[in-house]
Write an enzyme that holds these catalytic residues in place. Structure first.
Site, PDB file in Angstrom:
ATOM      1  N   CYS A  90     -10.741  -0.063   3.362  1.00 41.56           N
ATOM      2  CA  CYS A  90     -10.054  -0.502   4.585  1.00 41.56           C
ATOM      3  C   CYS A  90      -9.294   0.680   5.172  1.00 41.56           C
ATOM      4  O   CYS A  90      -8.497   1.310   4.481  1.00 41.56           O
ATOM      5  CB  CYS A  90      -9.093  -1.634   4.269  1.00 41.56           C
ATOM      6  SG  CYS A  90      -9.997  -3.155   4.012  1.00 41.56           S
ATOM      7  N   GLU A 145      -4.133   3.385   6.775  1.00 40.37           N
ATOM      8  CA  GLU A 145      -3.735   3.352   5.358  1.00 40.37           C
ATOM      9  C   GLU A 145      -4.185   4.662   4.709  1.00 40.37           C
ATOM     10  O   GLU A 145      -3.539   5.206   3.822  1.00 40.37           O
ATOM     11  CB  GLU A 145      -4.450   2.165   4.697  1.00 40.37           C
ATOM     12  CG  GLU A 145      -4.285   2.096   3.191  1.00 40.37           C
ATOM     13  CD  GLU A 145      -5.168   1.011   2.573  1.00 40.37           C
ATOM     14  OE1 GLU A 145      -5.273  -0.099   3.139  1.00 40.37           O
ATOM     15  OE2 GLU A 145      -5.765   1.300   1.516  1.00 40.37           O
ATOM     16  N   ARG A 154       0.810  -1.237   0.000  1.00 47.35           N
ATOM     17  CA  ARG A 154       0.000   0.000   0.000  1.00 47.35           C
ATOM     18  C   ARG A 154       0.838   1.280   0.000  1.00 47.35           C
ATOM     19  O   ARG A 154       0.468   2.287   0.615  1.00 47.35           O
ATOM     20  CB  ARG A 154      -0.987   0.034   1.174  1.00 47.35           C
ATOM     21  CG  ARG A 154      -1.999  -1.065   1.183  1.00 47.35           C
ATOM     22  CD  ARG A 154      -2.964  -1.014  -0.001  1.00 47.35           C
ATOM     23  NE  ARG A 154      -3.681  -2.262  -0.125  1.00 47.35           N
ATOM     24  CZ  ARG A 154      -3.293  -3.277  -0.922  1.00 47.35           C
ATOM     25  NH1 ARG A 154      -2.239  -3.158  -1.696  1.00 47.35           N
ATOM     26  NH2 ARG A 154      -3.970  -4.392  -0.962  1.00 47.35           N
TER      27      ARG A 154
HETATM   28  C1  LIG Z   1     -15.395   1.136  -1.056  1.00 49.99           C
HETATM   29  C2  LIG Z   1     -13.905   1.182  -1.181  1.00 49.99           C
HETATM   30  C3  LIG Z   1     -13.197   0.034  -1.423  1.00 49.99           C
HETATM   31  C4  LIG Z   1     -11.807   0.074  -1.541  1.00 49.99           C
HETATM   32  N1  LIG Z   1     -11.129  -1.068  -1.771  1.00 49.99           N
HETATM   33  C5  LIG Z   1      -9.791  -1.045  -1.876  1.00 49.99           C
HETATM   34  C6  LIG Z   1      -9.059  -2.244  -2.135  1.00 49.99           C
HETATM   35  O1  LIG Z   1      -9.599  -3.298  -2.272  1.00 49.99           O
HETATM   36  N2  LIG Z   1      -7.719  -2.147  -2.216  1.00 49.99           N
HETATM   37  C7  LIG Z   1      -7.057  -0.977  -2.074  1.00 49.99           C
HETATM   38  O2  LIG Z   1      -5.828  -0.950  -2.167  1.00 49.99           O
HETATM   39  N3  LIG Z   1      -7.723   0.178  -1.834  1.00 49.99           N
HETATM   40  C8  LIG Z   1      -9.065   0.170  -1.743  1.00 49.99           C
HETATM   41  N4  LIG Z   1      -9.741   1.329  -1.488  1.00 49.99           N
HETATM   42  C9  LIG Z   1      -8.984   2.582  -1.288  1.00 49.99           C
HETATM   43  C10 LIG Z   1      -8.819   3.450  -2.536  1.00 49.99           C
HETATM   44  O3  LIG Z   1      -9.849   3.223  -3.447  1.00 49.99           O
HETATM   45  C11 LIG Z   1      -7.495   3.307  -3.225  1.00 49.99           C
HETATM   46  O4  LIG Z   1      -6.410   3.630  -2.394  1.00 49.99           O
HETATM   47  C12 LIG Z   1      -7.451   4.201  -4.482  1.00 49.99           C
HETATM   48  O5  LIG Z   1      -6.487   3.760  -5.318  1.00 49.99           O
HETATM   49  C13 LIG Z   1      -7.234   5.672  -4.215  1.00 49.99           C
HETATM   50  O6  LIG Z   1      -7.390   6.378  -5.435  1.00 49.99           O
HETATM   51  P1  LIG Z   1      -8.029   7.831  -5.489  1.00 49.99           P
HETATM   52  O7  LIG Z   1      -7.989   8.308  -6.880  1.00 49.99           O
HETATM   53  O8  LIG Z   1      -9.358   7.795  -4.862  1.00 49.99           O
HETATM   54  O9  LIG Z   1      -6.992   8.607  -4.621  1.00 49.99           O
HETATM   55  P2  LIG Z   1      -7.295   9.711  -3.549  1.00 49.99           P
HETATM   56  O10 LIG Z   1      -8.056   9.093  -2.435  1.00 49.99           O
HETATM   57  O11 LIG Z   1      -7.880  10.900  -4.199  1.00 49.99           O
HETATM   58  O12 LIG Z   1      -5.810  10.014  -3.090  1.00 49.99           O
HETATM   59  C14 LIG Z   1      -5.073   9.044  -2.391  1.00 49.99           C
HETATM   60  C15 LIG Z   1      -3.617   9.529  -2.353  1.00 49.99           C
HETATM   61  O13 LIG Z   1      -3.114   9.510  -3.663  1.00 49.99           O
HETATM   62  C16 LIG Z   1      -2.632  10.782  -4.037  1.00 49.99           C
HETATM   63  N5  LIG Z   1      -2.908  10.955  -5.462  1.00 49.99           N
HETATM   64  C17 LIG Z   1      -4.070  10.837  -6.123  1.00 49.99           C
HETATM   65  N6  LIG Z   1      -3.872  11.011  -7.443  1.00 49.99           N
HETATM   66  C18 LIG Z   1      -2.572  11.269  -7.608  1.00 49.99           C
HETATM   67  C19 LIG Z   1      -1.747  11.559  -8.731  1.00 49.99           C
HETATM   68  N7  LIG Z   1      -2.213  11.618  -9.972  1.00 49.99           N
HETATM   69  N8  LIG Z   1      -0.437  11.782  -8.514  1.00 49.99           N
HETATM   70  C20 LIG Z   1       0.086  11.731  -7.274  1.00 49.99           C
HETATM   71  N9  LIG Z   1      -0.642  11.488  -6.178  1.00 49.99           N
HETATM   72  C21 LIG Z   1      -1.951  11.242  -6.354  1.00 49.99           C
HETATM   73  C22 LIG Z   1      -3.381  11.756  -3.182  1.00 49.99           C
HETATM   74  O14 LIG Z   1      -2.647  12.943  -3.056  1.00 49.99           O
HETATM   75  C23 LIG Z   1      -3.501  10.975  -1.886  1.00 49.99           C
HETATM   76  O15 LIG Z   1      -2.331  11.091  -1.132  1.00 49.99           O
HETATM   77  C24 LIG Z   1     -11.132   1.299  -1.396  1.00 49.99           C
HETATM   78  C25 LIG Z   1     -11.860   2.464  -1.137  1.00 49.99           C
HETATM   79  C26 LIG Z   1     -13.223   2.419  -1.031  1.00 49.99           C
HETATM   80  C27 LIG Z   1     -13.997   3.680  -0.787  1.00 49.99           C
END
Ligand SMILES: Cc1cc2nc3c(=O)[nH]c(=O)nc-3n(C[C@H](O)[C@H](O)[C@H](O)COP(=O)(O)OP(=O)(O)OC[C@H]3O[C@@H](n4cnc5c(N)ncnc54)[C@H](O)[C@@H]3O)c2cc1C
Length: 732
Positions: free
Chosen positions: A650, A720, A602
């Site tokens: 999570c 996380e 992660r």
């Molecule tokens: C219902 C649900 C289920 C989920 N299941 C999982 C799972 O099974 N496995 C898992 O690993 N995660 C899971 N997640 C967590 C999440 O979806 C992941 O971590 C996802 O990849 C985050 O992407 P985001 O675009 O939403 O990032 P954000 O939440 O918007 O940002 C997360 C981090 O990434 C950074 N970031 C975003 N975009 C960029 C970019 N282009 N360049 C640099 N930094 C950036 C942000 O600054 C921040 O620090 C889940 C979340 C939810 C709500």
């Protein structure tokens, strides 16, 4: 007959009702069932609406029982004179003394820190869910609590007791907190001794207990000492804690203190970028300035001040002390004196003449403060109108920053709400936000941010970010424009190049078992950082490309997924990466191949401070049906185990030895709740917002989970989830 015999609801008319002396009183009597009318010559429409429990009118209401005047109302004010013809007219302090004489009253008095101390006390009562009536002396930041409360029968009433106009003499409370007795209000108390005598007399009139660091003669009935503290703020917290303990028998915790929402105009931060901080503070006495300097680090840090002297009598009496304090700042902009209805035989000119670092207020030019090379603070200080000016000045500064960007062709937005950006449904706003159209545009905005000193935060889908409810004074970047959501398969020659350069990567791919070994040859696809994973998976399914089922059900963008190395179990998206294109905070472009990408569970070390622009991912040839089936299996599993609703997935990382969800469940925390924040009864590692959860509720629940799990298992769970603008180390 005296109308204030408590037998029937009265009709009050309050003159000067918008001020901080009167508004809490108005709220108190309104809560007690009285009708409250009022007027204020200097009140804004916005403030009138906030004080909507007052009927605003500039005529005396019919059947008015009492008129109450703030000490700022001129005796010849036409409404005051009109009231005198129809009903008794009181000074606010005198009337409060009369109204509260039969209550269990605790007053907070002293020269400095009264409002902060009262505010902490109110907060401690709220945190303990104990009833309290109160009249505060300042508004809470983000309107955390009302300014006054008179709802409870038989509860303690806490009152900030003003000594400036002599009405203090009408009070004989049960408990008095006397914070300090530094000589002030020389017009009313012409000598230091007369001022201190007034507090000593209050101590004697106090019926149960005096809480103070001073020793009074003659001795009061009972005295408790305020524990010594290094700063005035710490002293106020000690005093509030001691009073809380005396009134309730309960002890204040570190969490109670940390969760304090802050009061307006008391070390209130109006703007905080990476290099520039603007503060508003009520300090108007030399000792208060020195206490504020201690808080701001004057001497160590570059601090300039905009100072509005308050009352000619005070300025004249303490001119040398003011000069001594102000000389310690880098620059002092001297605002015209706030006269407060006194004849001004001493004014800002006397101060300017004596200050080597003084400048007239007119020289404070907003454009000089748009970009800073070194960190600096600008403090707006005084008890008059300076706070309203400071707030307007900050808005002007924001406009100046917008102009700075627009002169570079960048249409930056301000005050952008983030509540619905985070999938938790919690969040305040970003001071600045921008959606770059393409790479060059992103580079320009990053360079601009470096110049102004703005922190940059890229937000994807917000599925792994918790956002505080406050305003974040940086630049949020959204990669939402079509350029960032492109998805295209690599051309043959590009594939050849990759395969030539990266033979070992192909071998690793074979042995790591990513995807299904039944799938065919590798397929390379370049994906923009803003593309949503579900859309990407749909596209891959349609094209018959498999190997990405570990991303099924993850709602984020590609960029967010790479930074978090999102995935299933110990596998993550970084395992599927062939190449990532990213940009550093200075706007320089980088490409990193799979071989050099450093990542773990992660997290992705290589991309920690970078902005992901796009990535080449590697899947495998398959059929649409096969991919669909694989996705379906993962989806079904998720549907059985994961709750629906507002969450960030999570919340905690799995510790090395077990799953975080299992640890939380076995610690008996399923269903634990703070406010509307809930540990899901279905999956213990999902922290849900059941409706109106607040950032503070989530933090409290996280603390509860961590400490309980640690107690039961010896493991400290690590979140996380990320927090915008803050680190978990600071919060926990
Ligand atoms: C219902 C649900 C289920 C989920 N299941 C999982 C799972 O099974 N496995 C898992 O690993 N995660 C899971 N997640 C967590 C999440 O979806 C992941 O971590 C996802 O990849 C985050 O992407 P985001 O675009 O939403 O990032 P954000 O939440 O918007 O940002 C997360 C981090 O990434 C950074 N970031 C975003 N975009 C960029 C970019 N282009 N360049 C640099 N930094 C950036 C942000 O600054 C921040 O620090 C889940 C979340 C939810 C709500």
């Amino acid at each position: 007959m005296d109308p204030i015999d408590g037998s029937k609801p009265l009709c009050f008319y309050l003159l000067g009702a918008g001020g901080m002396g009167m508004a809490p009183f108005a709220r108190y009597i309104s809560d007690q069932g009285h009708r409250v009318y009022g007027w204020d010559d200097f009140i804004s429409e916005e403030r009138k609406q906030r004080l909507s429990f007052i009927h605003w009118q500039n005529t005396i209401p019919p059947h008015c029982d009492l008129c109450v005047c703030s000490s700022a109302i001129d005796p010849k004010h036409p409404l005051r004179m009109a009231a005198q013809r129809v009903c008794p007219v009181y000074l606010r302090g005198m009337l409060i003394a009369k109204l509260l004489h039969s209550q269990r009253l605790c007053v907070v008095s002293g020269s400095h820190g009264k409002s902060t101390t009262v505010a902490y006390l109110i907060h401690f009562f709220h945190r303990s869910h104990l009833p309290l009536n109160y009249l505060s002396g300042a508004e809470f930041q983000s309107d955390a609590y009302a300014v006054g409360c008179g709802k409870y029968k038989d509860a303690w009433t806490v009152l900030e007791l003003d000594e400036s106009d002599g009405t203090i003499e009408a009070f004989s409370p049960a408990v008095s907190v006397i914070l300090n007795t530094d000589w002030d209000h020389p017009r009313h108390y012409p000598t230091k001794e007369s001022y201190q005598k007034m507090f000593a007399a209050l101590a004697v009139r106090t019926q149960e207990c005096v809480i103070s660091k001073e020793v009074f003669q003659p001795s009061p009935m009972k005295q408790l000492a305020i524990p010594a503290a290094k700063t005035l703020l710490e002293e106020n917290i000690s005093a509030a804690s001691a009073a809380f303990h005396y009134l309730t028998g309960k002890t204040v915790t570190a969490n109670d203190v940390q969760s304090f929402p802050g009061v307006k105009r008391r070390q209130e931060v109006l703007l905080q970028t990476q290099r520039f901080k603007v503060v508003s503070d009520y300090a108007h006495h030399p000792s208060e300035l020195q206490a504020l300097w201690q808080y701001l680090g004057v001497g160590k840090n570059n601090v300039s001040v905009v100072f509005e002297p308050h009352r000619a009598s005070r300025l004249k009496c303490f001119l040398h002390e003011f000069v001594r304090a102000l000389k310690r700042c880098s620059q002092v902009y001297v605002h015209p004196l706030y006269e407060a209805f006194e004849a001004a035989d001493c004014n800002e000119k006397s101060l300017l003449a004596a200050l080597p670092n003084g400048r007239p207020f007119g020289q404070l030019n907003v454009s000089d403060w748009v970009s800073q090379e070194q960190p600096c603070t600008l403090a707006f200080v005084g008890a008059g109108k300076i706070d309203a000016y400071a707030r307007r000045w900050v808005e002007q500064w924001i406009h100046a920053v917008v102009s700075f960007f627009s002169s570079r062709g960048l249409a930056v937005k301000t005050h952008v709400s983030l509540q619905n950006v985070s999938m938790m449904g919690i969040g305040g706003s970003a001071l600045f936000a921008y959606e770059p159209k393409e790479v060059r545009d992103l580079q320009k905005v990053l360079k601009g941010c470096l110049q102004v000193g703005l922190e940059v935060y890229v937000l994807g889908k917000g599925s792994n970010v918790l956002i505080p409810e406050t305003r974040w004074d940086g630049m949020v970047i959204f990669l939402r424009q079509p350029f960032w959501t492109q998805c295209e398969f690599l051309r043959e020659e590009e594939v050849e190049k990759i395969e030539k350069n990266d033979n070992d990567a192909i071998d690793t791919f074979e042995t790591e078992g990513i995807g299904d070994p039944q799938f065919g040859l590798p397929r390379y696809v370049r994906v923009g950082a803003g593309m949503l994973l579900p859309a990407f998976l749909d596209r891959m399914e349609a094209e018959g490309v498999g190997g990405f089922s570990l991303l099924e059900g993850i709602p984020g963008t590609l960029g967010g997924a790479l930074v978090m190395n999102a995935g299933m179990g110990t596998n993550g998206i970084c395992d599927c990466v062939q190449q990532v294109t990213w940009m550093d905070r200075e706007g320089n472009l980088h490409e990193v191949s799979r071989k050099n990408l450093q990542y773990g569970y992660r997290s992705c070390e290589t991309l920690r401070d970078g902005i992901v622009l796009s990535a080449v991912l590697r899947g495998r040839n398959a059929t649409t049906d096969r991919v669909q089936q694989e996705r379906m299996e993962v989806r079904e599993k998720r549907e059985h185990t994961q709750p629906k609703g507002k969450s960030l997935g999570c919340f905690f990382k799995n510790p090395e030895t077990c799953s975080a969800g299992k640890c939380i469940e076995e610690s008996g925390l399923k269903g634990a709740r703070v406010g509307d924040a809930l540990i899901s009864p279905q999956h213990a590692n999902f922290l849900m917002n059941m409706g109106a959860a607040r950032f503070a509720d989530v933090v409290q629940l996280v603390q509860q989970v961590r400490s309980t799990v640690h107690e039961k298992t010896g493991i400290w769970l690590e979140p996380e989830v990320r927090v915008l603008g803050r680190s978990w180390e600071d919060i926990l």
